[in-house]
Design a protein around this motif. Structure first.
Motif, mmCIF file in Angstrom:
data_model
loop_
_atom_site.group_PDB
_atom_site.id
_atom_site.type_symbol
_atom_site.label_atom_id
_atom_site.label_comp_id
_atom_site.label_asym_id
_atom_site.label_seq_id
_atom_site.Cartn_x
_atom_site.Cartn_y
_atom_site.Cartn_z
ATOM 1 N N VAL A 96 -18.567 14.564 -16.233
ATOM 2 C CA VAL A 96 -19.564 13.561 -16.618
ATOM 3 C C VAL A 96 -19.582 13.374 -18.127
ATOM 4 O O VAL A 96 -19.676 12.240 -18.628
ATOM 5 N N TRP A 97 -19.465 14.481 -18.886
ATOM 6 C CA TRP A 97 -19.486 14.353 -20.336
ATOM 7 C C TRP A 97 -18.214 13.703 -20.866
ATOM 8 O O TRP A 97 -18.244 13.074 -21.937
ATOM 9 N N ILE A 98 -17.102 13.834 -20.149
ATOM 10 C CA ILE A 98 -15.916 13.045 -20.504
ATOM 11 C C ILE A 98 -16.237 11.563 -20.367
ATOM 12 O O ILE A 98 -15.934 10.754 -21.255
ATOM 13 N N GLU A 99 -16.866 11.206 -19.242
ATOM 14 C CA GLU A 99 -17.222 9.806 -19.011
ATOM 15 C C GLU A 99 -18.147 9.286 -20.107
ATOM 16 O O GLU A 99 -17.981 8.159 -20.600
ATOM 17 N N VAL A 100 -19.123 10.106 -20.512
ATOM 18 C CA VAL A 100 -20.038 9.706 -21.591
ATOM 19 C C VAL A 100 -19.270 9.542 -22.899
ATOM 20 O O VAL A 100 -19.408 8.534 -23.613
ATOM 21 N N GLY B 218 -16.800 10.085 -13.377
ATOM 22 C CA GLY B 218 -16.502 11.498 -13.485
ATOM 23 C C GLY B 218 -16.672 12.223 -12.160
ATOM 24 O O GLY B 218 -15.914 13.143 -11.838
ATOM 25 N N ALA B 219 -17.666 11.817 -11.374
ATOM 26 C CA ALA B 219 -17.903 12.462 -10.078
ATOM 27 C C ALA B 219 -16.728 12.222 -9.131
ATOM 28 O O ALA B 219 -16.284 13.127 -8.419
ATOM 29 N N VAL B 220 -16.208 10.999 -9.107
ATOM 30 C CA VAL B 220 -15.049 10.693 -8.261
ATOM 31 C C VAL B 220 -13.829 11.477 -8.744
ATOM 32 O O VAL B 220 -13.059 12.018 -7.943
ATOM 33 N N ALA B 221 -13.642 11.568 -10.055
ATOM 34 C CA ALA B 221 -12.514 12.335 -10.596
ATOM 35 C C ALA B 221 -12.609 13.799 -10.178
ATOM 36 O O ALA B 221 -11.594 14.423 -9.829
ATOM 37 N N ALA B 222 -13.813 14.362 -10.194
ATOM 38 C CA ALA B 222 -13.991 15.758 -9.788
ATOM 39 C C ALA B 222 -13.590 15.956 -8.329
ATOM 40 O O ALA B 222 -13.001 16.986 -7.968
ATOM 41 N N VAL B 223 -13.901 14.989 -7.488
ATOM 42 C CA VAL B 223 -13.508 15.067 -6.072
ATOM 43 C C VAL B 223 -11.989 15.039 -5.946
ATOM 44 O O VAL B 223 -11.383 15.841 -5.234
ATOM 45 N N LEU B 224 -11.338 14.127 -6.664
ATOM 46 C CA LEU B 224 -9.886 13.980 -6.564
ATOM 47 C C LEU B 224 -9.154 15.219 -7.078
ATOM 48 O O LEU B 224 -8.117 15.610 -6.521
ATOM 49 N N ILE B 225 -9.687 15.839 -8.110
ATOM 50 C CA ILE B 225 -9.052 17.034 -8.664
ATOM 51 C C ILE B 225 -9.092 18.176 -7.646
ATOM 52 O O ILE B 225 -8.304 19.116 -7.727
ATOM 53 N N GLY B 226 -9.978 18.076 -6.646
ATOM 54 C CA GLY B 226 -10.015 19.085 -5.595
ATOM 55 C C GLY B 226 -8.727 19.177 -4.800
ATOM 56 O O GLY B 226 -8.495 20.146 -4.070
ATOM 57 N N LEU B 227 -7.843 18.179 -4.939
ATOM 58 C CA LEU B 227 -6.558 18.211 -4.237
ATOM 59 C C LEU B 227 -5.538 19.112 -4.945
ATOM 60 O O LEU B 227 -4.479 19.394 -4.383
ATOM 61 N N THR B 228 -5.855 19.594 -6.142
ATOM 62 C CA THR B 228 -4.890 20.387 -6.917
ATOM 63 C C THR B 228 -4.354 21.601 -6.154
ATOM 64 O O THR B 228 -3.135 21.835 -6.159
ATOM 65 N N PRO B 229 -5.204 22.423 -5.494
ATOM 66 C CA PRO B 229 -4.628 23.561 -4.745
ATOM 67 C C PRO B 229 -3.684 23.135 -3.634
ATOM 68 O O PRO B 229 -2.751 23.876 -3.291
ATOM 69 N N VAL B 230 -3.902 21.965 -3.056
ATOM 70 C CA VAL B 230 -3.001 21.467 -2.016
ATOM 71 C C VAL B 230 -1.646 21.121 -2.629
ATOM 72 O O VAL B 230 -0.591 21.489 -2.091
ATOM 73 N N VAL C 191 -21.836 19.431 -8.731
ATOM 74 C CA VAL C 191 -22.473 19.421 -10.053
ATOM 75 C C VAL C 191 -22.264 18.066 -10.722
ATOM 76 O O VAL C 191 -23.195 17.477 -11.286
ATOM 77 N N ALA C 192 -21.036 17.556 -10.659
ATOM 78 C CA ALA C 192 -20.734 16.270 -11.288
ATOM 79 C C ALA C 192 -21.560 15.147 -10.677
ATOM 80 O O ALA C 192 -22.068 14.271 -11.395
ATOM 81 N N ALA C 193 -21.716 15.170 -9.345
ATOM 82 C CA ALA C 193 -22.501 14.128 -8.682
ATOM 83 C C ALA C 193 -23.957 14.190 -9.107
ATOM 84 O O ALA C 193 -24.586 13.159 -9.400
#
Length: 309
Positions: free
Chosen positions: A26-30, A97-109, A259-261
């Motif tokens: 979120v602070w990146i987005e700000v 930022g919230a959507v980006a946080a969700v997408l980054i969840g694919l990293t372990p995959v 948290v981001a949401a």
């Protein structure tokens, strides 16, 4: 700090780390309202890298790499710091930022896929294959892929953030195995090397640090990302990695979107829609299937600790 942390329960430190890293999206987005994206990422890691290297110099003997020890530093700097954060900051110009946080969840995959391809993982059984497919389904849901095509105009941002996730996963897998350099040393110097690459990328893109608008909001965003989500969060990460192990610590990536949401709603008035929540559920399910063996071991260990209390 390294010694004081041992007196704090790992669950509390895990929650704090999730809060710090979740808030960073979120602070990146700000901050992107006031900084050019690549220059923003570069300046962040100029400061964070200096802080982590200083911490390494104060707490470990091997605070400076030598010889072949620079190889993992270079891999981490190029992929995990430079490419990941450059693409992430560029992507958050187009998605929240919230959507980006969700997408980054694919990293372990992605990490599991690269590890299997390079024969550094456990290979793919049926649950892992389903997990990978479920993870990509989650991305499709977030991006709004459907029979009518793509929903909205944020597809470019989704692809940039996913590119960052791929870079992070590839850097994690390509880093030389068996390296005995302290993690804080590797990360600190990688931050400085990655920030140098980001500065070069920013110049090639025509960005200028002179265009930064140092408003109070910009200063708060920069301070949060460099000190709290940068140096402090990485020090928490180093401690927790030794205390709970990588499998349990990977779960922090699935608390960060929550948290981001919440912070997006409080600070920016943004509400995460049902499509993003559904995509998050798919990505989380994909992670659980890809990591099903490690999670079973983890749950078995937790049950054993509870039974022994």
């Amino acid at each position: 700090m390294n010694y004081d942390l041992r007196a704090v329960h790992p669950a509390a430190l895990f929650a704090l780390l999730a809060a710090l890293w979740g808030g960073s999206f979120v602070w990146i987005e700000v901050g992107l309202d006031y900084f050019p994206p690549l220059s923003f990422a570069a300046l962040r890691y100029d400061v964070a890298g200096l802080l982590v290297v200083a911490y390494a110099a104060a707490t470990v003997d091997r605070w400076r790499p030598r010889g072949r020890e620079w190889l993992p530093v270079a891999v981490t700097g190029v992929f995990v710091i430079g490419a990941y954060h450059g693409l992430l900051f560029l992507g958050i110009q187009h998605v929240s930022g919230a959507v980006a946080a969700v997408l980054i969840g694919l990293t372990p995959v992605f990490t599991a896929g690269f590890a299997a391809a390079l024969h550094r993982g456990e290979g793919f059984d049926a649950p892992r294959v389903v997990g990978v497919l479920l993870g990509f389904l989650g991305v499709a849901v977030v991006a709004g892929v459907g029979p009518a095509g793509l929903a909205g105009n944020h597809t470019g941002g989704v692809l940039l953030v996913l590119g960052g996730s791929v870079a992070y996963a590839l850097g994690t897998v390509l880093a030389p195995e068996g390296d005995s350099l302290p993690l804080r040393t590797t990360e600190g110097w990688a931050m400085l090397g990655g920030s140098a690459l980001l500065h070069v990328w920013a110049l090639a893109r025509g960005e200028s640090i002179g265009s930064v608008s140092w408003t109070p909001e910009a200063i708060v965003a920069f301070a949060y990302l460099t000190v709290l989500a940068g140096a402090v969060a990485f020090l928490l990460y180093f401690h927790l990695l030794a205390a709970v192990g990588p499998t349990e610590l990977n779960l922090v990536g699935y608390v960060e979107p929550l948290v981001a949401a919440a912070l997006s709603w409080v600070l920016l008035g943004q509400v995460v829609g049902p499509r993003t929540l559904a995509g998050f559920g798919c990505i989380l399910g994909g992670f659980a299937l890809v990591k099903h063996v490690q999670l079973r071991r983890l749950l078995g260990g937790v049950r054993g600790r509870v039974a022994g209390v």
